[in-house]
Design an enzyme around this catalytic site. Structure first.
Site, short mmCIF file in Angstrom:
data_model
loop_
_atom_site.label_atom_id
_atom_site.label_comp_id
_atom_site.label_asym_id
_atom_site.label_seq_id
_atom_site.Cartn_x
_atom_site.Cartn_y
_atom_site.Cartn_z
CD GLU A 188 3.89 -6.85 -7.92
OE1 GLU A 188 3.43 -7.10 -6.78
OE2 GLU A 188 4.62 -5.88 -8.16
CB THR A 212 6.20 -14.11 -5.45
OG1 THR A 212 6.35 -12.76 -5.02
CG2 THR A 212 6.83 -14.30 -6.81
CB SER A 235 -14.05 7.74 5.62
OG SER A 235 -13.30 8.26 4.56
N GLY A 251 -7.16 2.12 -5.21
CA GLY A 251 -7.17 1.42 -6.51
C GLY A 251 -5.96 1.73 -7.37
CB SER A 262 -5.79 2.42 -0.28
OG SER A 262 -6.63 1.58 -1.06
CB SER A 263 -7.27 -2.57 1.24
OG SER A 263 -6.26 -3.33 0.63
CG ASP A 294 -0.46 -5.55 -0.15
OD1 ASP A 294 0.66 -5.66 -0.67
OD2 ASP A 294 -1.52 -5.68 -0.77
#
Ligand code: GLA
Length: 380
Positions: free
Chosen positions: A30, A32, A64, A118, A123-124, A168
């Site tokens: 995390e 990193t 959306s 969030g 999700s992004s 991500d």
């Protein structure tokens, strides 16, 4: 409503291309990634689907299922975070234009997602990766998964202004079912590692806003630490590259809070590489111990935890979980819990009880299935 149905209802025509990409949970490693260290994420079963079609306006027309609101945006304007979720789509479009892979004349897009926003499940990246894949498909430009990940990363980092690392978007693009992905973020080298553990996600319900928040501050602190450490080691490029054997020297060289941040990054880097080896050999018990250590380091040194996350981790530990920790940026969101199947029911009940006692509600708990990365979807 599904994305294709929403597209038809909004634009009155059928979409021409479709793609989807998953959310993710990070097993360990995390904070990193933007420090040039390793991460070990897994793709989730929840996904974001993007369907696309041509627009004659030269603009982006987006809608959306989340709010059903139709928006028209001129992606050539640079409005950074000012567009809400449309800013991510605009960022992807601008990057595709740079890469010569954008559909000519703008695009229409409809999005449907079951990745919670969030919750620390990215999700992004699910949105940017699926958008890049759908739009490149619409433009008939075959981009490799790594190119898609790069476009999605730059959309978030350079255009929206979230100073994230590459984790991500890379896992959303490259994941394979049943595997975690070890990503060495300095070189972008990757290795698929079979994941056979039983993993639970506990959503604390505490939401955070990355773009304006603490992630950017932490990243600045890490950069300040590197600037000072260069006096000791001039060739140092990344904080994660500081030799673990020189921890005493690092501590002498840095004032607080830079010292704590740097000790976390260097320790987490070692834990993640060791963790990947343990996971590859199926040593889940030892791997679980590293998860607890990682959480402690995030809590105490990186200060990116939240009381709700600490409570879940403590309850899981008391009930005999193999390991538990916050996952993702932190400051809320989701905790992961590694369990032995035989003890799963007991551990789940213990977490629910402890959370209810403290906060008067029960957190949603789901089981992770290590799933596939982005893919084209049929246009239906
Ligand atoms: C966020 C960022 C990632 C990573 C994590 C922390 O999720 O998007 O790139 O930095 O925080 O590990």
């Amino acid at each position: 409503m599904k994305a294709a149905a929403l597209f038809r209802a909004t634009f009155g025509v059928a979409p021409r291309a479709a793609a989807s990409a998953p959310g993710r949970v990070n097993l360990i490693g995390e904070h990193t990634d933007y420090n040039g260290g390793p991460v070990l994420p897994v793709a989730l079963g929840v996904r974001t689907t993007v369907v696309a079609g041509a627009a004659d306006s030269g603009l982006l027309e987006i809608v959306s299922t989340r709010d059903g609101r139709f928006e028209r945006i001129d992606y050539r304007e640079n409005r950074a975070g000012g567009w809400g979720w449309g800013g991510y789509v605009a960022g992807v479009m601008r990057e595709l234009v740079t890469a010569g892979a954008a559909p000519a004349g703008g695009a229409r897009i409809a999005v449907a997602s079951d990745v919670p926003i969030g919750a620390g499940l990215s999700s992004s990246a699910a949105l940017t990766v699926a958008t890049a894949k759908a739009l490149a498909t619409l433009a008939r430009v075959p981009l490799r998964a790594r190119q898609i990940a790069g476009i999605a990363f730059r959309a978030e980092h350079d255009h929206v202004g979230v100073r994230c690392g590459i984790m991500d978007q890379t896992i959303a693009a490259l994941a394979t079912p049943g595997h975690a992905l070890l990503i060495e973020c300095a070189s972008a080298e990757t290795r698929q590692i079979p994941f056979r553990g039983r993993l639970l996600l506990v959503d604390t319900g505490v939401r955070h806003d990355l773009a304006t928040g603490a992630l950017n501050r932490r990243r600045s602190e890490c950069e300040a630490a590197v600037a000072r450490l260069k006096l000791e080691l001039p060739e140092l490029m990344w904080l994660a590259a500081w030799p673990a054997a020189w921890l005493a020297r690092l501590k002498r060289a840095l004032p607080e809070p830079l010292r704590s941040r740097a000790v976390h990054v260097v320790g987490e880097t070692a834990r993640t590489r060791f963790g990947a080896q343990l996971l590859a050999r199926g040593r889940l018990k030892q791997f679980g111990q590293l998860l607890y250590e990682s959480h402690e380091s995030c809590r105490r040194l990186y200060e990116c935890s939240a009381p709700e996350l600490d409570l879940v981790v403590a309850a899981a530990k008391r009930a005999g979980a193999l390991g538990a920790r916050l996952s993702g940026a932190g400051w809320g969101g989701t905790a992961l819990v590694l369990v032995d199947r035989k003890r799963e029911a007991r551990i789940t009940a213990a977490i629910r009880r402890a959370f209810h006692r403290a906060y008067g509600r029960e957190p949603p708990i789901t089981v992770v299935r290590a799933s596939a990365g982005m893919r084209r979807e049929p246009v239906r």
